[in-house]
Design a protein around this motif. Sequence first.
Motif, PDB file in Angstrom:
ATOM      1  N   LEU A  73      -2.394  -5.481  44.429  1.00 33.56           N
ATOM      2  CA  LEU A  73      -3.596  -5.818  43.670  1.00 33.56           C
ATOM      3  C   LEU A  73      -4.739  -4.932  44.134  1.00 33.56           C
ATOM      4  CD1 LEU A  73      -4.640  -8.080  41.652  1.00 33.56           C
ATOM      5  CD2 LEU A  73      -5.524  -9.197  43.691  1.00 33.56           C
ATOM      6  N   SER A  74      -5.512  -4.381  43.188  1.00 35.02           N
ATOM      7  CA  SER A  74      -6.668  -3.561  43.561  1.00 35.02           C
ATOM      8  C   SER A  74      -7.809  -3.806  42.582  1.00 35.02           C
ATOM      9  CB  SER A  74      -6.290  -2.077  43.597  1.00 35.02           C
ATOM     10  OG  SER A  74      -5.864  -1.642  42.323  1.00 35.02           O
ATOM     11  N   GLY A  78     -15.295  -3.551  37.368  1.00 31.65           N
ATOM     12  CA  GLY A  78     -14.959  -4.801  36.715  1.00 31.65           C
ATOM     13  C   GLY A  78     -13.508  -4.884  36.306  1.00 31.65           C
ATOM     14  N   ARG A  79     -12.692  -3.922  36.741  1.00 32.65           N
ATOM     15  CA  ARG A  79     -11.267  -3.912  36.395  1.00 32.65           C
ATOM     16  C   ARG A  79     -10.428  -4.350  37.589  1.00 32.65           C
ATOM     17  NH1 ARG A  79     -10.901   1.958  33.821  1.00 32.65           N
ATOM     18  NH2 ARG A  79     -11.411   2.305  35.997  1.00 32.65           N
ATOM     19  N   ILE A  80      -9.392  -5.108  37.272  1.00 34.72           N
ATOM     20  CA  ILE A  80      -8.449  -5.571  38.285  1.00 34.72           C
ATOM     21  C   ILE A  80      -7.089  -4.976  37.926  1.00 34.72           C
ATOM     22  CG2 ILE A  80      -7.401  -7.573  39.385  1.00 34.72           C
ATOM     23  CD1 ILE A  80      -9.845  -9.186  38.296  1.00 34.72           C
ATOM     24  N   HIS A  81      -6.494  -4.256  38.853  1.00 30.47           N
ATOM     25  CA  HIS A  81      -5.200  -3.609  38.634  1.00 30.47           C
ATOM     26  C   HIS A  81      -4.125  -4.343  39.436  1.00 30.47           C
ATOM     27  CE1 HIS A  81      -7.166  -0.085  36.884  1.00 30.47           C
ATOM     28  NE2 HIS A  81      -8.045  -0.187  37.866  1.00 30.47           N
ATOM     29  N   TYR A  82      -2.936  -4.442  38.850  1.00 35.01           N
ATOM     30  CA  TYR A  82      -1.800  -5.017  39.553  1.00 35.01           C
ATOM     31  C   TYR A  82      -0.576  -4.160  39.268  1.00 35.01           C
ATOM     32  CZ  TYR A  82       1.610  -8.322  41.335  1.00 35.01           C
ATOM     33  OH  TYR A  82       2.623  -8.913  42.055  1.00 35.01           O
ATOM     34  N   ASP A  83       0.048  -3.665  40.319  1.00 33.76           N
ATOM     35  CA  ASP A  83       1.278  -2.880  40.218  1.00 33.76           C
ATOM     36  C   ASP A  83       2.395  -3.670  40.879  1.00 33.76           C
ATOM     37  OD1 ASP A  83      -0.135  -0.805  39.049  1.00 33.76           O
ATOM     38  OD2 ASP A  83      -0.428   0.260  40.945  1.00 33.76           O
ATOM     39  N   PHE A 123      -0.313  -3.263  35.374  1.00 32.51           N
ATOM     40  CA  PHE A 123      -1.071  -4.215  34.566  1.00 32.51           C
ATOM     41  C   PHE A 123      -2.545  -4.119  34.911  1.00 32.51           C
ATOM     42  CE2 PHE A 123       3.222  -5.620  34.834  1.00 32.51           C
ATOM     43  CZ  PHE A 123       3.501  -6.129  33.582  1.00 32.51           C
ATOM     44  N   GLU A 124      -3.386  -4.508  33.950  1.00 34.41           N
ATOM     45  CA  GLU A 124      -4.827  -4.410  34.156  1.00 34.41           C
ATOM     46  C   GLU A 124      -5.525  -5.559  33.434  1.00 34.41           C
ATOM     47  OE1 GLU A 124      -6.869  -0.461  34.035  1.00 34.41           O
ATOM     48  OE2 GLU A 124      -7.920  -1.395  32.348  1.00 34.41           O
ATOM     49  N   SER A 125      -6.645  -5.975  33.992  1.00 36.20           N
ATOM     50  CA  SER A 125      -7.483  -6.991  33.373  1.00 36.20           C
ATOM     51  C   SER A 125      -8.934  -6.688  33.713  1.00 36.20           C
ATOM     52  CB  SER A 125      -7.097  -8.378  33.893  1.00 36.20           C
ATOM     53  OG  SER A 125      -7.839  -9.372  33.228  1.00 36.20           O
ATOM     54  N   SER A 152      -2.286 -13.952  48.280  1.00 32.00           N
ATOM     55  CA  SER A 152      -2.862 -13.159  49.364  1.00 32.00           C
ATOM     56  C   SER A 152      -4.361 -13.426  49.442  1.00 32.00           C
ATOM     57  CB  SER A 152      -2.601 -11.668  49.144  1.00 32.00           C
ATOM     58  OG  SER A 152      -3.174 -11.252  47.918  1.00 32.00           O
ATOM     59  N   ARG A 153      -4.901 -13.128  50.583  1.00 31.76           N
ATOM     60  CA  ARG A 153      -6.339 -13.286  50.816  1.00 31.76           C
ATOM     61  C   ARG A 153      -7.001 -11.933  50.602  1.00 31.76           C
ATOM     62  NH1 ARG A 153      -8.511 -17.787  54.047  1.00 31.76           N
ATOM     63  NH2 ARG A 153     -10.734 -17.504  53.988  1.00 31.76           N
ATOM     64  N   LEU A 154      -8.110 -11.941  49.889  1.00 31.15           N
ATOM     65  CA  LEU A 154      -8.800 -10.710  49.532  1.00 31.15           C
ATOM     66  C   LEU A 154     -10.269 -10.846  49.906  1.00 31.15           C
ATOM     67  CD1 LEU A 154      -8.597  -8.013  47.866  1.00 31.15           C
ATOM     68  CD2 LEU A 154      -9.190  -9.392  45.881  1.00 31.15           C
ATOM     69  N   ASP A 155     -10.807  -9.840  50.586  1.00 27.36           N
ATOM     70  CA  ASP A 155     -12.223  -9.827  50.938  1.00 27.36           C
ATOM     71  C   ASP A 155     -12.898  -8.733  50.126  1.00 27.36           C
ATOM     72  OD1 ASP A 155     -14.725  -9.970  52.042  1.00 27.36           O
ATOM     73  OD2 ASP A 155     -14.142  -9.257  54.025  1.00 27.36           O
ATOM     74  N   THR A 156     -13.746  -9.121  49.193  1.00 22.60           N
ATOM     75  CA  THR A 156     -14.400  -8.148  48.309  1.00 22.60           C
ATOM     76  C   THR A 156     -15.784  -7.766  48.795  1.00 22.60           C
ATOM     77  OG1 THR A 156     -15.333  -9.891  46.923  1.00 22.60           O
ATOM     78  CG2 THR A 156     -13.172  -9.023  46.301  1.00 22.60           C
TER      79      THR A 156
END
Length: 161
Positions: A73-74, A78-83, A123-125, A152-156
């Motif tokens: 996940l990246s 404003g876009r979120i990508h998932y491979d 994938f993208e959102s 998973s835990r994500l720190d933005t």
Amino acid sequence: MTTASQGFTGRHMLIATCSFFAVVIGVNVIMAWFASSSWSGLVVENTYVASQEFNRKAADMKAMAASGIIGSLSLDGGRIHYDIRNRDGSPVIVDDVTANFKRPVGDHEDFHISFTKVADGQFESRHGVGSGDWIVEVISRREGKVVMHEASRLDTAGFGE
């Protein structure tokens, strides 16, 4: 003969004791109000049912981990990508990818997104992700069957979102 100063009397002790307990009770009432007006702490609706499903879910997670499928996940603006890839780096063919973004404490900013397929395994959102800590649960499906389910835990904080 009267003395001008009587020192510490029973009246003083009564006032000190009442003042002490008034402060303690006042602080407890304020803390109880804050606790009841914020996050409920609810994690599952029915703890009995969740406990009965634990072994099955644990076995499913072990099988997914053994499959070698890896999700990534990246965030980019404003876009979120998932491979999603196999152990050898080839894309995993999935039909549907969804994600639940949850704050570790509180649920007022939680949101759910569905990804759009860009290419095989990509994938993208579009959705703004606030700064701070998030717990992200991603579920990938092929023909309605869960292929990958990860959290998973994500720190933005460093991304300036």
